[in-house]
Motif scaffolding. Sequence first.
Motif, PDB file in Angstrom:
ATOM      1  N   LYS A  42       0.834  -1.202   0.000  1.00 42.15           N
ATOM      2  CA  LYS A  42       0.000   0.000   0.000  1.00 42.15           C
ATOM      3  C   LYS A  42       0.868   1.250   0.000  1.00 42.15           C
ATOM      4  CE  LYS A  42      -4.021  -2.055   2.240  1.00 42.15           C
ATOM      5  NZ  LYS A  42      -3.455  -3.404   2.399  1.00 42.15           N
ATOM      6  N   GLU A  46      -2.718   5.538   0.240  1.00 46.48           N
ATOM      7  CA  GLU A  46      -3.674   4.468   0.554  1.00 46.48           C
ATOM      8  C   GLU A  46      -3.737   4.202   2.057  1.00 46.48           C
ATOM      9  OE1 GLU A  46      -3.485   1.756  -3.528  1.00 46.48           O
ATOM     10  OE2 GLU A  46      -1.941   1.507  -1.977  1.00 46.48           O
ATOM     11  N   LEU A  47      -2.592   4.252   2.727  1.00 46.64           N
ATOM     12  CA  LEU A  47      -2.579   4.025   4.171  1.00 46.64           C
ATOM     13  C   LEU A  47      -3.257   5.175   4.914  1.00 46.64           C
ATOM     14  CD1 LEU A  47       0.979   2.497   4.712  1.00 46.64           C
ATOM     15  CD2 LEU A  47      -1.216   1.325   4.940  1.00 46.64           C
ATOM     16  N   GLU A  49      -5.674   6.942   3.828  1.00 48.03           N
ATOM     17  CA  GLU A  49      -7.106   6.790   3.588  1.00 48.03           C
ATOM     18  C   GLU A  49      -7.676   5.631   4.408  1.00 48.03           C
ATOM     19  OE1 GLU A  49     -10.870   7.455   2.090  1.00 48.03           O
ATOM     20  OE2 GLU A  49      -9.080   8.709   1.842  1.00 48.03           O
ATOM     21  N   ARG A  50      -6.894   4.589   4.530  1.00 47.61           N
ATOM     22  CA  ARG A  50      -7.365   3.346   5.159  1.00 47.61           C
ATOM     23  C   ARG A  50      -7.415   3.428   6.688  1.00 47.61           C
ATOM     24  NH1 ARG A  50      -7.519  -2.209   5.635  1.00 47.61           N
ATOM     25  NH2 ARG A  50      -5.834  -3.217   6.795  1.00 47.61           N
ATOM     26  N   PHE A  72      -5.263  -2.956  10.879  1.00 48.95           N
ATOM     27  CA  PHE A  72      -4.720  -1.688  10.380  1.00 48.95           C
ATOM     28  C   PHE A  72      -3.213  -1.537  10.587  1.00 48.95           C
ATOM     29  CE2 PHE A  72      -9.228  -0.692  11.280  1.00 48.95           C
ATOM     30  CZ  PHE A  72      -9.605  -0.378   9.987  1.00 48.95           C
ATOM     31  N   ASP A  76      -0.393  -4.614   7.497  1.00 48.19           N
ATOM     32  CA  ASP A  76       0.316  -3.695   6.608  1.00 48.19           C
ATOM     33  C   ASP A  76       1.726  -3.389   7.114  1.00 48.19           C
ATOM     34  OD1 ASP A  76      -1.646  -3.418   4.652  1.00 48.19           O
ATOM     35  OD2 ASP A  76      -2.741  -1.941   5.833  1.00 48.19           O
TER      36      ASP A  76
END
Length: 490
Positions: A42, A46-47, A49-50, A72, A76
């Motif tokens: 990612k 992206e991180l 947002e996630r 989370f 990752d």
Amino acid sequence: MSRLNPILAASAQSIEAYQQAITQSTEAVVQWLQQPEMYQGKTVAELRERIALDFNPQGLGNQAAIERAVEFFLKDSLSVHHPQCVAHLHCPSLVVSQAAEVMINATNQSMDSWDQSPSATIIEIKLIEWLRAQVGYQAGDAGVFTSGGTQSNLMGLMLARDAFFARQGHSVQQDGLTGDLRKIKVFCSENAHFSVQKNMALMGLGYQSVTLVKTDEFARMDVNDLAAKVAQAKANGEQILAIVATAGTTDAGAIDPLRAIATLAAEHQIWMHVDAAWGGALLMSEKYRDYLDGLELADSVTLDFHKQFFQTISCGAFLLKEARHYELMRYQAAYLNSEFDEAHGVPNLVSKSLQTTRRFDALKLWMSLEALGQQQYAAIIDHGVTLAQDVAQYVTEQPLLELVMKPQLASVLFRYRPQQLAAQGENAIALFNQQIGDALLESGRANVGVTEHNGVTCLKLTLLNPTVSLDDIKVLLALVDKTAQQLLNA
């Protein structure tokens, strides 16, 4: 209340909650360890947002909080143990170090006074005594565990500064800095760790106080240039606080000529600090211990154990040759290290550290030394150095790869050099190697370092993992080649 997190204590409810939380966490880690990818790939965006915080007013409870951490954070996270994760001085950890963390965290001892960490204080003192013996210092316990190389280097430079002023009859601790501060200098090689500049700035002397010494073809400090620069500084009326030698530069793993530097430092009565954050692992080596010849002559030494000693972060140490210099930073507080305690032989380590509250990180090294024994520890340290030599030989046999420097510790500097880019010049080759490194990490399949040596942008393999073989690296280099071909075809 049972759904919420009770304080860790002797109650049945607390013990049950602890066991459930630890079991849930370790089961998740075991599952994560078995995932084939080095990284899920990612991007930063992206991180961002996630990942979302969920601070529910009523609380989620332990189980849900751990589940969210797995989702989370853990999923990752970079797999540092993966054979293709070789970018940095970022080691996989010993199993016994993980076990030590459980005890360190559960007991929550604080190393600033004996009555907050009784057995831990004695274990740390005995480990410092042992480490001093490995370096070649006289018997004693002048030293302390630290958060790592930057903090240890700060202690070395700070005590060098204060000893310098003390020789002039001035106490920096009591009266602060004095005189023409722009005349105060520290010498280190142009490949020394950035913490030399960072720490000189923290001490109020600025980057300008750091004089960089040239290096030879193997990235080691040039003693002739050092001698010339020392002579020039003295001619300019400058005052030299310290010479910082490096035993294991970040990229090349270069070890400065310690004995020659120590001879020059002694001649001019200059404090010599050795940053052996990486190379200090060779204290345990059976094959390469002689690389550290002269380390015992240093006034202070930095060691890191979260590099090639394979400890969990963080774990480092600072060693001081002469205990009397600790008086330069000693501070007495009635609630921590009272005169009464000292008179009765109570060892309160706060006097030796820049920190007050401090973790019992020494337990990790102690348990590791006992679990592995010196012979096995030497073998896993030597493995990385020998593997780097084998990988370098293999690189020289590949037509599209170029060895940038002969390895000295456990790192290999090389670059991909396709014929079709050679005509476009060095900038094109440099950008291409940067793109290879970026593409590998983005794919989640490998983490290869990108750095510069003598103006040449290159790829870096830092081979700290004792489970990695030459065959693993051949697979990685094949992936480098495949990635490069895809970039060229694109």
